[in-house]
Design a protein around this motif. Sequence first.
Motif, PDB file in Angstrom:
ATOM      1  N   UNK A   1      28.721  42.637  47.699  1.00 31.08           N
ATOM      2  CA  UNK A   1      29.626  43.316  48.631  1.00 31.08           C
ATOM      3  C   UNK A   1      31.033  42.713  48.631  1.00 31.08           C
ATOM      4  N   UNK A   2      31.127  41.397  48.749  1.00 31.84           N
ATOM      5  CA  UNK A   2      32.466  40.800  48.883  1.00 31.84           C
ATOM      6  C   UNK A   2      33.249  40.917  47.583  1.00 31.84           C
ATOM      7  N   UNK A   3      32.567  40.849  46.441  1.00 31.81           N
ATOM      8  CA  UNK A   3      33.279  41.039  45.168  1.00 31.81           C
ATOM      9  C   UNK A   3      33.672  42.494  44.964  1.00 31.81           C
ATOM     10  N   UNK A   4      32.869  43.399  45.496  1.00 34.39           N
ATOM     11  CA  UNK A   4      33.270  44.810  45.470  1.00 34.39           C
ATOM     12  C   UNK A   4      34.607  44.974  46.187  1.00 34.39           C
ATOM     13  N   UNK A   5      34.715  44.355  47.361  1.00 41.98           N
ATOM     14  CA  UNK A   5      35.959  44.489  48.124  1.00 41.98           C
ATOM     15  C   UNK A   5      37.136  43.914  47.343  1.00 41.98           C
ATOM     16  N   UNK A   6      36.912  42.767  46.734  1.00 38.42           N
ATOM     17  CA  UNK A   6      38.008  42.103  46.012  1.00 38.42           C
ATOM     18  C   UNK A   6      38.361  42.803  44.712  1.00 38.42           C
ATOM     19  N   UNK A   7      37.334  43.237  43.970  1.00 39.08           N
ATOM     20  CA  UNK A   7      37.605  43.663  42.595  1.00 39.08           C
ATOM     21  C   UNK A   7      37.538  45.160  42.350  1.00 39.08           C
TER      22      UNK A   7
END
Lengths: 64, 312
Positions: free
Chosen positions: B252-258
């Motif tokens: 989830x958090x990498x989805x937001x970032x990338x």
Amino acid sequence: MKLRHPTREVEVPGPISVVKLLNRLDLNRESVLLVRNGELVPGDAMLDDADLIEIRPVISGGAE
Amino acid sequence: MKCTVCREPAVIDLRRHNSNFCASHFTKFCRDQTQKAIDEFDMMTPADKVLVAVSGGKDSLAVWDILLDLGYAASGLYIGLGIGDYSDESKRYAREFAERRGAELIEIDLPAEYGYDIPEGSRAARRAPCSACGLSKRHLFDQAAVDGGFDVLVTGHNLDDEAAVLFGNVLHWQTEYLGRQHPVLPARHGFPRKVKPLVRLGEREMAAYCIVSGIDYIVDECPMAVGNKHIGYKNALNEIERTSPGTKADFYLSFLRKAASRFAGEAEESRDGLGACERCGAPSTADVCAFCRLVERATSARQPVELTRKGS
Ligand code: SF4
Ligand SMILES: [Zn+2]
Ligand SMILES: [Zn+2]
């Protein structure tokens, strides 16, 4: 030991660690917390026959 | 097992963070993660007037508690959905918490004020219960936030909720939803700003927070949720998490970032052309908004009911 949530009695002889108990019951550690006599305990805590154990599910299902 | 910070006995082990915490360092951890999400996504400041959507469950009570501790003047909003004992009990927990913390709780009762409950509304509108429920709650939260002059509406969505929604959206390549899946939705067209300060904290952590903080919440599941897809997605992700701790957060958090920004364009297009509902004035793409249509269908078999909220 007695288990709550859902309430049932299972014969698991203590002492046994939280992690072993959950494996034995085929429960995922990510989906439950273990409360002994009202207090939260970590995975390596040893549970005794006299303990009242609540295995509290933590997954809620609302899609909203 | 000892607390990673103070070496006292730990109450919880967080494999994803390679840490164990005693009760007080665990509550601090939850507050810090919440503050980090607030800062990282520019959610709000203590100067904002904050409304928390409260269900009586662990997440909404925990986020309310944490925000009060972080110095936010946060009121709660509880909506009675008319789902039998589940609603009665969850209302009791919301009230108990508000009283204990001396915080303001605004209450709206769907059956009393709008003439239908979720089981009826869902049947009449031929929508799944969670869909009728979500539509009703979103509308009433927005309206209450705007009516009450609140700057920001807070919901208790946690990392597991957001990861499960992302998982579902990816499985079906719902690109429009992917573009909208952000922990902050800016205020626009009569919607309040909406934020999810718990996106860095998992469901297990929120339940643990409530236990160690002495917050009583409704543990039993809403009866309408049984067997829905969302729970299946959560269980599937937790199976992966079991052997690879940290996967959910990274997903989830990498989805937001990338990745999220790549879908932003699609969400923009679908939000254009919002007008106002001719009955309630809420933002809507149709002449009559989905909520007013739901109310109409849910109540049409019975006495005519005023379509605006009583007393406003
Ligand atoms: S589970 Fe579904 S019906 Fe029940 S409160 Fe959540 S969204 Fe509403
Ligand atoms: Zn400590
Ligand atoms: Zn309307």
